[in-house]
Motif scaffolding. Sequence first.
Motif, PDB file in Angstrom:
ATOM      1  N   HIS A  65       0.262   0.967   2.531  1.00  0.00           N
ATOM      2  CA  HIS A  65      -1.069   0.414   2.756  1.00  0.00           C
ATOM      3  C   HIS A  65      -1.488   0.623   4.206  1.00  0.00           C
ATOM      4  O   HIS A  65      -0.769   0.282   5.147  1.00  0.00           O
ATOM      5  N   GLN A 107      -0.572   4.109  -5.335  1.00  0.00           N
ATOM      6  CA  GLN A 107       0.345   5.235  -5.119  1.00  0.00           C
ATOM      7  C   GLN A 107       0.039   6.430  -6.002  1.00  0.00           C
ATOM      8  O   GLN A 107       0.148   7.580  -5.555  1.00  0.00           O
ATOM      9  N   ASP A 123      -4.473   5.358   2.793  1.00  0.00           N
ATOM     10  CA  ASP A 123      -3.948   4.659   1.620  1.00  0.00           C
ATOM     11  C   ASP A 123      -4.357   3.190   1.621  1.00  0.00           C
ATOM     12  O   ASP A 123      -4.443   2.554   2.670  1.00  0.00           O
ATOM     13  N   PHE A 172       3.285   7.044   0.749  1.00  0.00           N
ATOM     14  CA  PHE A 172       2.292   6.003   0.531  1.00  0.00           C
ATOM     15  C   PHE A 172       2.685   4.715   1.247  1.00  0.00           C
ATOM     16  O   PHE A 172       3.830   4.267   1.178  1.00  0.00           O
ATOM     17  N   HIS A 200      -2.851   8.169  -4.552  1.00  0.00           N
ATOM     18  CA  HIS A 200      -2.361   8.830  -3.334  1.00  0.00           C
ATOM     19  C   HIS A 200      -1.699  10.164  -3.669  1.00  0.00           C
ATOM     20  O   HIS A 200      -2.030  11.199  -3.090  1.00  0.00           O
TER      21      HIS A 200
END
Length: 225
Positions: A173, A152, A187, A171, A155
């Motif tokens: 995955h 994160q 991400d 954020f 990101h």
Amino acid sequence: MTNPSPNEPPAVPGHDCPLCPRLAAFREAQRAEHPDWFNAPVPDFGDREGRLAIVGLAPGLWGANRTGRPFTGDYAGGLLYATLAKYGLAEGEFAGRADDGLALKGAIIANAVRCVPPENKPTPEEIKTCRRFLEPDLKALPNLRVVVALGQIAHQSAIKALGGKLPKYRFAHGAEHRLPSGMLLIDSYHCSRYNQNTGRLTPEMFEAVFARAVELADGSAPQMR
């Protein structure tokens, strides 16, 4: 700070960068304790002509801070470099040393924070300060199309460095984001030992992110999901 032109090396922090007093003090303590370690802001590693950039968090104490190469010398690098090799982005054998002869092809690795932070936890001010290096660094990559953010913090820092605004880009995955500049960002959970050992991140999950990133970078999958 003036942004460099494509193909011109961007500004980099000096060996004794003083901008973050806490990080500078920690670095000096490590130099005294481990004088044979790298113990300096860790430079990028990879192909500056590539279409893919990977942004990590910060050097690990026993990893990049020791060896001088991102994700080298600690647990996280094993999965990262194996994945890059699987998708044709790494050449040679990764042996966890900066002198192992490994090279990246079509990709480059940078960190949101260039100096090792105590307990692997940079402060918000340190992250913001180091963005003065990440932003021109990414903008100086002439062929860059896709950025993979590992975690994160990476990101958030990459989004801001590339001209986006938070919290518009959240954020998650595997999440994909198209930024105002047209750059694409994907991400991933960070490939840390903790995330791998707890099952939060599996090799299959990590590989899926890079399979998609390579498709987008090569133009074989022009549409975002």
